[in-house]
Design a protein around this motif. Structure first.
Motif: not given
Length: 287
Positions: A120-122, A156-157, A167-169, A194-197
């Motif tokens: 999933g993605t946040i 993750i920062s 995108i950072m996963t 995943s963290m998406a800006v």
């Protein structure tokens, strides 16, 4: 029973804060013993130690109806516990916060392995120029008795230098070997968060267009205030949805999406900001 454990973090851009994990099972357990199994992750803005969850079932056998909390710790649920009903049938539930988008679940089964994969993605707005925002992907485990607990995970920062689209996963994978009817089989779970800006959306404009690319109707909404359904003009051929966004310097720009009304069922996807810089997706069905 032997545990095979792999925990890895993948970060594209910015940086990863590595946190040491905890030992989650007795390495000397016998072959007839059951071990705790990875079922997902709990995403927090603060570093966490091992912590057991409180489960309120609300008179339901479906985990989607349960309230699963970790004390007073604020965070995002993203896990799929395994439960057995009154008839002895096992099934996989889903406990997912509204902040998690693009959720995908797969169960891969073979003669030697059963792997449950969830991803999933946040979406999050970047941190300020002088203040980073960190999110920790804490592994969540379930015991054979049904208890749920989290352990410390990786962080993750993102800072003010992070651009939209980054995108950072973090990926967590854990397997245990179980013996069933004399056959050794691996059972495990793989979780990808995943963290998406994304820059902050401030205005949404919906334009109904005809086949000659002329504007038929225009409506403006605040993010999060889009209707559940949208009635189309009978002469409209497509929709153009413009999202005005604001970067960290206060400058605005517009992102555009085109929705072809001849492609069957159409759903407009827009975003709005929740607390702590996390965004949630809103879907509007076109009628």
């Amino acid at each position: 029973m032997k545990r095979v454990r792999i925990i890895s973090g993948i970060c594209i851009f910015v940086f990863v804060v590595s946190i040491c994990g905890c030992s989650l099972a007795d390495p000397d357990a016998g072959t007839d013993a059951a071990e705790d199994q990875l079922i997902g992750a709990f995403i927090t803005s603060e570093y966490q130690q091992k912590l057991y969850a409180t489960i309120e079932k609300n008179d339901s056998e479906d985990p989607a109806d349960w309230d699963i909390t970790f004390g007073n710790v604020e965070g995002i649920n993203f896990f799929a516990p395994v439960w057995t009903d009154q008839d002895g049938e096992s099934y996989v539930g889903s406990v997912c916060g509204e902040e998690v988008c693009d959720v995908n679940t797969e169960i891969n089964v073979s003669d030697t392995e059963e792997m449950h994969c969830i991803s999933g993605t946040i979406y999050m707005i970047p941190g300020q120029m002088d203040q980073d925002i960190a999110y920790y992907t804490n592994p969540v485990y379930q015991t054979p008795e049904g208890d749920i607990y989290l352990t410390s995970g990786q962080g993750i920062s993102t800072s003010g230098n992070s651009s939209e689209g980054v995108i950072m996963t973090n990926t967590i994978e854990d397997k245990v070997e179980v013996t069933e009817n004399g056959t050794v089989k691996a059972r495990g779970c793989k979780v990808a968060v995943s963290m998406a800006v994304m820059y902050e959306p401030v205005k949404i404009t919906v334009c109904q267009m005809n086949a000659d690319h002329q504007v038929l109707e225009t409506e403006v909404y605040q993010p999060g205030m889009m209707p559940e359904t949208f009635a189309m003009n009978k002469n409209a051929a497509y929709m153009m949805v413009e999202t005005e966004k604001k970067d960290l310097e206060g400058k605005t720009f517009t992102a555009r999406e085109i929705y072809d009304l001849n492609e069957g069922e159409v759903s407009i996807e827009t975003f709005y900001v929740l607390e702590d810089g996390i965004l949630s997706r809103q879907e509007t069905m076109v009628q």
